[in-house]
Enzyme design. Structure first.
Site, mmCIF file in Angstrom:
data_model
loop_
_atom_site.group_PDB
_atom_site.id
_atom_site.type_symbol
_atom_site.label_atom_id
_atom_site.label_comp_id
_atom_site.label_asym_id
_atom_site.label_seq_id
_atom_site.Cartn_x
_atom_site.Cartn_y
_atom_site.Cartn_z
ATOM 1 N N LEU A 125 0.795 -1.214 0.000
ATOM 2 C CA LEU A 125 0.000 0.000 0.000
ATOM 3 C C LEU A 125 0.834 1.273 0.000
ATOM 4 O O LEU A 125 1.926 1.334 0.570
ATOM 5 C CB LEU A 125 -0.936 -0.013 1.217
ATOM 6 C CG LEU A 125 -1.961 -1.157 1.221
ATOM 7 C CD1 LEU A 125 -2.785 -1.125 2.496
ATOM 8 C CD2 LEU A 125 -2.858 -1.069 0.003
ATOM 9 N N GLU A 367 12.421 10.160 -2.420
ATOM 10 C CA GLU A 367 12.940 9.057 -3.244
ATOM 11 C C GLU A 367 11.900 7.978 -3.458
ATOM 12 O O GLU A 367 11.881 7.342 -4.499
ATOM 13 C CB GLU A 367 14.192 8.431 -2.593
ATOM 14 C CG GLU A 367 15.415 9.350 -2.571
ATOM 15 C CD GLU A 367 15.393 10.317 -1.409
ATOM 16 O OE1 GLU A 367 14.459 10.204 -0.579
ATOM 17 O OE2 GLU A 367 16.292 11.175 -1.325
#
Lengths: 370, 187
Positions: A125, A367
């Site tokens: 998720l 990132e």
């Protein structure tokens, strides 16, 4: 005021009937498999029905067509309802749905790209919106095409930081071809979510991140049709207030049902009840065709125009050589794209950016989203 | 699109779940990590060569687990170029293959975490004069079958310091390599 064509009553009833069938098939499949997440599927039945039969433009027989609208099921555990909708459009056989999670079926527990209608694997998720941002960015800035990108998220995964990295990226790059639908069904796996049904708090957060956001009743086909039809100039978050397990009376809005299939004896009763809610109508719905405005792309044979141009004894840091190599590759290959996380003057990806600014994407210090 | 995404190698760790899911998604992305090992720090230019950023920045900027991390990703190809020519070739190769990762380092290794090619070459120079042991330096650092491999690696969390100090501290400088080779052949 945008021009909005309200769907007629026949269409509304047809969409409701489809939602009912999606619920039934999600329950049947997970009960047959003995595992899966029927209650997570039930909260998004209307959303899936409206998206696939009213809003999205795509070719059901050609799920990988580059002109199609894109759909990412970020809440990947609702895979059964995704499979059910692709059976509803005729791409999958309905009886294949009962092979959910079997070792010899492509219908795995969570979506995987071996399925033609899936672009990115989900199930971990918090990652779907980032992928959707990449698709939307490509559509707007590289392909310059009209396809839209739709991402369906659960409310539990909104606790993942990666979701908010993606939210910031999308508004910064004005991805107005991106729609996120938040399934606010209040319940996580082992506890209610922190914000439960406080949809106004979700709305404030989305707006704070630069998105346009609208609260709807996630089980109202009419409200969904309306909110999904109107074009925006910013990315759009649809905050859909829903009930986990809607349609399964014993499970509706109740803890303790996450990831639990409906027991066989209960499922027969539930399915009969759902079937009785179907009000027959004559309308058959078909998804609208996409605009044909992408150009074909070949990613093969990406070649350097010449050999490396260094002499023995040259002293150069490999990262500088990397930056120079990228710039050189980009000179002759227009499908090369470079991303960096605010380190471009250290990794030397800035050498590419200086030469090909339109193919460079600054992702800032995020990132996971990059 | 053919995508290259770069940052300091250390900062890919936090995105490892995304990288893992990228492999499951049969993604074709090229990830490029700079500043591997203990050599990050401020740039020191010497004759136009960015001579190993010094180790002042400390361990938060140092990637030591990156090779291991990417090797554990199925379908991932790892490039670890040691000079400009191989870097450029690696960029071209990776643009044409499945999930690939490159790793740049100002001070680069052949194989194994943290061992520097240049240290190995320096050790080679040291040992060359001792006759016949130079080749063995590079072999000892590789995985050649039939050759005794002595593994030199940074163990434990490193710290800030000048790169040469760190290389010595963690036993992977030329001096240590040369000693390891001598010991190997003493047996």
């Amino acid at each position: 005021m945008e021009d909005y064509h309200k769907p007629d009553q026949q269409t509304v009833q047809a969409l409701r009937n489809i939602a009912t069938r999606l619920r039934i098939n999600s329950i049947k499949a997970t009960t047959a498999a003995g595992s899966g997440h029927p209650t997570s599927c039930c909260s998004v039945a209307e959303i899936m029905s409206v998206l696939f039969f009213h809003t999205m433009k795509y070719r059901p027989e050609d799920p990988r067509n580059p002109n199609n609208d894109r759909f990412i099921l970020s809440k990947g555990h609702a895979a059964p309802v995704l499979y059910a909708v692709w059976a509803e459009v005729g791409y999958l056989k309905e009886n294949e749905l009962l092979n959910l999670r079997k070792v010899d079926s492509i219908l795995e527990g969570h979506p995987v790209p071996k399925q033609q209608f899936v672009d990115v694997a989900t199930g971990s998720l918090g990652q779907g919106l980032g992928a959707a941002c990449g698709m939307a960015y490509t559509g707007k800035y590289f392909d310059k095409a009209s396809y839209r990108v739709f991402c369906l998220l659960g409310d539990g995964e909104l606790s993942e930081g990666a979701v908010w990295e993606a939210m910031a990226f999308a508004s910064f790059y004005q991805l107005d071809n991106l729609v996120a639908i938040l399934d606010i069904n209040r319940l996580g796996q082992s506890d209610p979510t922190p914000l439960q049904h406080h949809v106004e708090k979700y709305q404030r957060r989305c707006e704070a991140f630069g998105w346009h956001s609208i609260i709807v009743d996630g089980h109202s086909v009419e409200e969904l049709c309306k909110v999904l039809s109107q074009p925006r100039h910013q990315p759009l978050a649809i905050i859909a207030k829903t009930i986990k397990g809607k349609g399964i009376p014993a499970a509706e809005d109740k803890m303790g049902w996450h990831g639990k299939p409906v027991p066989k004896d209960m499922s027969d009763v539930v399915i009969r009840e759902l079937q009785s809610r179907t009000i027959s109508c004559n309308k058959r719905l078909y998804p609208a065709l996409p605009n044909e405005d992408t150009s074909s792309v070949s990613l093969r044979n990406i070649r350097m125009p010449s050999a490396p141009n260094y002499k023995p004894g040259d002293k150069i840091a490999t990262r500088k050589a990397y930056g120079m190599a990228l710039a050189k590759l980009g000179r002759y290959n227009e499908r090369v794209v470079v991303l960096d996380g605010d380190t471009k003057n250290s990794t030397f990806s800035e050498l590419f950016k200086n030469e090909h600014p339109n193919h460079y994407v600054e992702c800032y210090i995020a990132e996971q989203n990059m | 699109m053919v995508a290259f995404a770069s940052t300091f190698a250390a900062f890919f760790s936090r995105a490892y779940d995304q990288i893992r899911m990228g492999a499951i998604s049969q993604s074709n992305v090229n990830l490029v990590g700079s500043h591997c090992g203990v050599s990050i720090g401020k740039l020191v230019a010497e004759n136009g060569y960015y001579k190993g950023c010094n180790g002042e920045d400390g361990p938060s900027q140092m990637a030591l687990e990156d090779l291991a991390m990417f090797r554990a990703i199925p379908t991932c190809t790892v490039f670890y170029p040691s000079d400009a020519v191989s870097t450029e070739r690696a960029v071209e190769l990776s643009a044409n293959t499945k999930v690939v990762r490159q790793s740049d380092s100002d001070v680069v290794t052949v194989i194994g975490a943290g061992v520097t090619l240049h240290e190995a070459l320096a050790a080679y120079d040291m040992l060359k004069s001792e006759g016949g042991l130079g080749e063995a330096v590079l072999s000892a650092m590789g995985g050649e079958p039939g050759i005794v491999v002595t593994r030199l690696a940074v163990t434990g969390v490193p710290r800030s310091g000048k790169p040469q100090e760190l290389l010595d501290m963690f036993g992977i400088s030329a001096k240590h390599i040369a000693n390891a080779v001598r010991q190997t052949f003493a047996n």
